[in-house]
Design a protein around this motif. Structure first.
Motif, mmCIF file in Angstrom:
data_model
loop_
_atom_site.group_PDB
_atom_site.id
_atom_site.type_symbol
_atom_site.label_atom_id
_atom_site.label_comp_id
_atom_site.label_asym_id
_atom_site.label_seq_id
_atom_site.Cartn_x
_atom_site.Cartn_y
_atom_site.Cartn_z
ATOM 1 N N ASP A 52 -0.700 -1.810 -0.635
ATOM 2 C CA ASP A 52 -1.396 -0.519 -0.688
ATOM 3 C C ASP A 52 -1.101 0.312 0.559
ATOM 4 O O ASP A 52 -0.868 1.524 0.483
ATOM 5 C CB ASP A 52 -2.902 -0.739 -0.833
ATOM 6 N N ILE A 90 2.543 1.713 0.375
ATOM 7 C CA ILE A 90 2.684 2.856 -0.530
ATOM 8 C C ILE A 90 2.109 4.116 0.112
ATOM 9 O O ILE A 90 2.702 5.207 0.052
ATOM 10 C CB ILE A 90 1.993 2.561 -1.873
ATOM 11 N N VAL A 110 10.367 2.274 -2.724
ATOM 12 C CA VAL A 110 8.975 2.198 -3.172
ATOM 13 C C VAL A 110 8.868 1.279 -4.385
ATOM 14 O O VAL A 110 7.910 0.509 -4.522
ATOM 15 C CB VAL A 110 8.434 3.607 -3.490
ATOM 16 N N THR A 170 9.966 2.413 4.759
ATOM 17 C CA THR A 170 9.527 1.620 3.608
ATOM 18 C C THR A 170 10.317 0.321 3.501
ATOM 19 O O THR A 170 9.755 -0.755 3.259
ATOM 20 C CB THR A 170 9.685 2.437 2.313
ATOM 21 N N ALA A 175 3.649 6.678 -7.481
ATOM 22 C CA ALA A 175 4.318 6.816 -6.187
ATOM 23 C C ALA A 175 5.836 6.799 -6.349
ATOM 24 O O ALA A 175 6.551 7.538 -5.653
ATOM 25 C CB ALA A 175 3.873 5.692 -5.251
ATOM 26 N N TRP A 195 1.309 2.623 -8.253
ATOM 27 C CA TRP A 195 2.684 2.323 -7.835
ATOM 28 C C TRP A 195 3.696 3.164 -8.617
ATOM 29 O O TRP A 195 4.604 3.766 -8.028
ATOM 30 C CB TRP A 195 2.941 0.833 -8.038
#
Length: 564
Positions: free
Chosen positions: A490, A493, A468, A517, A453, A450
Motif C-alpha cells: 500500500d 503504490i 506498479v 518504484t 494505479a 492496484w
C-alpha cells in the motif's frame, strides 16, 4: 611444533617417526633413522579413468535427506570389497541445505590389501576423484568448498532441485539459476554426467541413489565394474529388484553420455472449453497465459469468477495497448485472485489426488498410511472465511486489540481419519460463501486500487505502469507476514502515484517515480531487514522531488544499491 615436517595424508606408518627440529644451522627438519620401506600409495592421478595402477580413489557424496546417501556410500564400499579392493567410508552429519548437508566420504585403495594406507575421514580439496551429488545445488556447495578439480574430478549429479531453506525464505525469487550451476559443474569437472535422476527413478519405480550409482559405473571413474555394484546392491538387501532396475537404467543413461542437464519441462497451458472464445480478443503471446489463468480461476472458484478476471484484464488489452504491461497484469492478477484462504487450503488437502500422490511417493500399495496436517491459522484467517457483514465489527475490534499480530490456534488434524477429513471437507464446502467473505472483500478492494494505479501510471509512463504492476509481487504469505507485506505494498503504490503526479506537474516523464518504484520493490524482496531501508528511501526521494531536485533523487536511488 610448527616446524615439524608435514606428513602427507595417506602415508602408512608402522612406527613413530623421529624428527630433529631445525635450528639456525638447519633450514629443514631432518628425519632420523629413516626406515627402509616402500613408498606410500600414490594419490596422483592417471591420465585416463580406466586405472590399472595402485592408488587411492576418493569419492564425496553430499547427500540430501531422504535420498539414500548412506546406502549409496555403503554400496560403494561393498562393491569395492567385491572387486578385491580395500575401502573405507565415513560420514559427517548435517542438516541438509540448512547448516550443510550430510556428507559421506569413501576411499578405495586398489593396491595390495596387505599394505593398506591410512584412510582419511575427509577429502582433500582439489584432490577429489568423484563427486556424486543426488541434488544439483550440492555440486555448487562442493565447488564453493574447493573439492572438485577440473583436472581429475568426475562429477555425477542429478539436475533436479530441492529448494534450500534460504531459497524458500526469501521474500522474492531467490532460486539459484540452473544455468550457473551447470556452468560451474562443467568448469570444475574433468567429466560431467548430469541428468534428472529423480525423474528417471520415478519413471522406472526406483530411487535416485540407484540411478546415480549406475551412472557412476558407466563413467569408469573407479576400478569397480558393474557386476560388483550389482552384487553390492543384492548384498545390502534393500528393495533389491527396484534398485537393480534403477542401476541398470542409470548405467545405460551414463553410457549414452548424459553430460548436460535435461531442459526444464513445463506443464502445458490449459484452456477451459467454456471460455475458449473469450481468448480470441487477446494477442497470440497472451493466450496461453490467460488460458492457464482461467483454468486456475475456475478450479479455485467458478466460471463467473473467471469472467471477472477477463473483465478486469480487458482495459489492458487492445491493438494500441502495450503487450508487456498486459502480460505482467495478467500474470499477477491471476495469482492474486487465487489467494490461499482457509477454504482453499482445506480443498487442496482433501483432494483424492493428494492421497494418491502420497501413496505413490511412499511406494506402499497395501499399507495403511496416516497423514497429519499441522495447521496454525490466526484470527484473520479464521474469521476471514465468514460473511463480511457478520464479522466486520469484530474484525475492526481485533485490529485495534492486536495491532501487531493476531492470536493463532495450533491444530494437528489427522486427515486420514474420518473426523479429521470431515473437518477439512466441511470447511472446503464453504467455497460458495467466498465471494461475500470478509477476506474476499478486503483482497478485492486492494486489487481494484492496484489496477486503478496501473491504469493511472500508464497515462504518464508505460515503464512506471509496468513497475506498479510488478508491485503485486509483494502481496504474498500468510498471517502476520502477509499483513506486513500488504502494508508495504500500500505504501509503495501511494509513493509511486505521488512521485508520478509530482513529476508530471514538473513537466517530466515520471523517470524518478519509475526508478523509485522498482528500487522499493527490490529492497522489500531482499528480506525483512531491508524493508525499513525501502521506506526511508521513499521518504528521502519524495523530499527531493518536492524540492524539484530530480538528479539528487536519482542519485539517492542509485546510492541505495537497489537502482536499475
Amino acid at each position: 611444533m610448527r616446524w615439524l615436517r608435514r606428513l602427507r595424508r595417506g602415508c602408512p606408518r608402522r612406527r613413530a617417526l623421529s624428527l630433529v627440529l631445525r635450528g639456525a644451522d638447519r633450514p629443514e627438519p631432518l628425519e632420523v633413522a629413516k626406515a627402509a620401506r616402500a613408498g606410500p600409495p600414490r594419490r596422483d592421478h592417471a591420465t585416463g579413468h580406466g586405472v590399472s595402477e595402485s592408488r587411492l580413489f576418493s569419492i564425496l557424496i553430499p547427500a540430501v535427506g531422504g535420498q539414500g546417501g548412506g546406502v549409496l556410500a555403503e554400496w560403494l564400499v561393498d562393491a569395492a570389497t567385491v572387486a578385491g579392493h580395500t575401502a573405507h567410508g565415513t560420514s559427517i552429519p548435517g542438516v541438509a541445505q540448512r547448516t550443510g548437508s550430510t556428507t559421506y566420504y569413501v576411499e578405495i585403495y586398489s593396491g595390495d590389501a596387505k599394505d593398506p594406507p591410512t584412510f582419511s575421514l575427509y577429502p582433500v580439496p582439489g584432490a577429489l576423484d568423484v563427486l556424486l551429488a543426488p541434488e544439483f545445488l550440492e555440486v555448487g556447495r562442493a565447488i564453493e568448498l574447493g573439492m572438485p578439480s577440473p583436472e581429475i574430478t568426475t562429477i555425477v549429479a542429478s539436475t533436479h532441485r530441492l529448494f534450500s531453506i534460504h531459497e524458500k525464505m526469501a521474500t522474492g525469487r531467490a532460486i539459484h539459476p540452473l544455468g550457473e550451476l551447470e556452468a560451474a559443474a562443467r568448469a570444475f569437472s574433468r567429466t560431467l554426467v548430469a541428468f534428472d535422476a529423480l525423474a528417471v527413478a520415478r519413471e522406472h519405480g526406483s530411487e535416485v541413489n540407484a540411478v546415480l550409482l549406475g551412472a557412476l559405473a558407466a563413467s569408469d571413474a573407479l576400478p569397480v565394474g558393474p557386476d560388483a555394484f550389482r552384487e553390492a546392491i543384492q548384498k545390502k538387501g534393500i528393495q533389491v529388484e527396484a534398485n537393480l532396475r534403477g542401476f541398470d537404467v542409470g548405467l545405460a543413461r551414463g553410457r549414452e553420455g548424459a553430460e548436460t542437464p535435461l531442459p526444464v519441462t513445463r506443464r502445458p497451458f490449459r484452456t477451459p472449453p467454456a471460455l475458449a472464445e473469450s481468448l480470441t480478443v487477446f494477442p497470440d503471446v497472451l493466450r496461453p497465459l490467460v488460458g492457464e489463468a482461467l483454468a486456475r480461476l475456475i478450479d479455485y472458484q467458478d466460471e463467473k469468477y473467471a469472467a471477472l478476471y477477463l473483465e478486469r484484464l480487458a482495459p489492458f488489452v487492445g491493438a494500441d495497448r502495450d503487450h508487456a504491461l498486459a502480460e505482467i497484469v495478467a500474470r499477477h492478477l491471476a495469482v492474486w485472485m487465487t489467494y490461499e484462504d482457509a477454504i482453499r487450503v482445506a480443498d487442496l488437502k482433501t483432494r483424492a489426488s493428494r492421497f494418491e500422490r502420497i501413496r505413490r511417493d511412499a511406494r506402499l500399495k497395501d499399507a495403511e498410511i496416516e497423514v497429519t496436517d499441522f495447521l496454525k491459522p490466526d484470527l484473520d484467517e479464521i474469521y476471514g472465511v465468514l460473511p463480511y457483514r457478520l464479522v466486520a465489527p469484530f474484525a475492526r475490534w481485533a485490529e485495534r486489540r492486536w495491532p501487531r499480530g493476531r492470536s493463532t490456534v495450533g491444530q494437528h488434524v489427522k486427515t486420514t481419519s474420518i473426523l479429521g477429513f470431515l473437518r477439512l471437507w466441511l470447511l472446503a464446502k464453504l467455497r460458495p460463501l467466498r465471494p461475500i467473505s470478509y477476506r474476499a472483500q478486503r483482497e478485492h478492494e486492494r486489487m481494484e486500487r492496484w489496477l486503478t494505479a496501473v491504469r493511472r501510471s500508464a497515462e504518464w509512463n508505460t515503464a512506471l505502469a509496468c513497475e506498479v504492476a510488478r508491485a503485486a509481487q509483494l502481496v504474498k504469505g500468510y498471517g502476520e507476514v502477509r499483513r506486513r507485506l500488504t502494508g508495504l505494498f500500500d505504501d509503495l503504490i501511494q509513493r509511486a502515484l505521488q512521485a508520478g503526479s509530482l513529476e508530471t506537474l514538473q513537466g517530466r516523464k515520471a523517470t524518478v517515480a519509475t526508478e523509485l518504484t522498482a528500487a522499493y520493490r527490490r529492497l522489500v524482496l531482499q528480506g525483512p531487514e531491508q524493508e525499513g531501508k525501502a521506506a526511508a528511501l521513499a521518504a528521502d526521494v519524495m523530499t527531493r522531488l518536492e524540492r524539484n531536485e530530480p538528479d539528487a533523487a536519482l542519485a539517492a536511488i542509485t546510492g541505495s544499491g537497489a537502482g536499475g
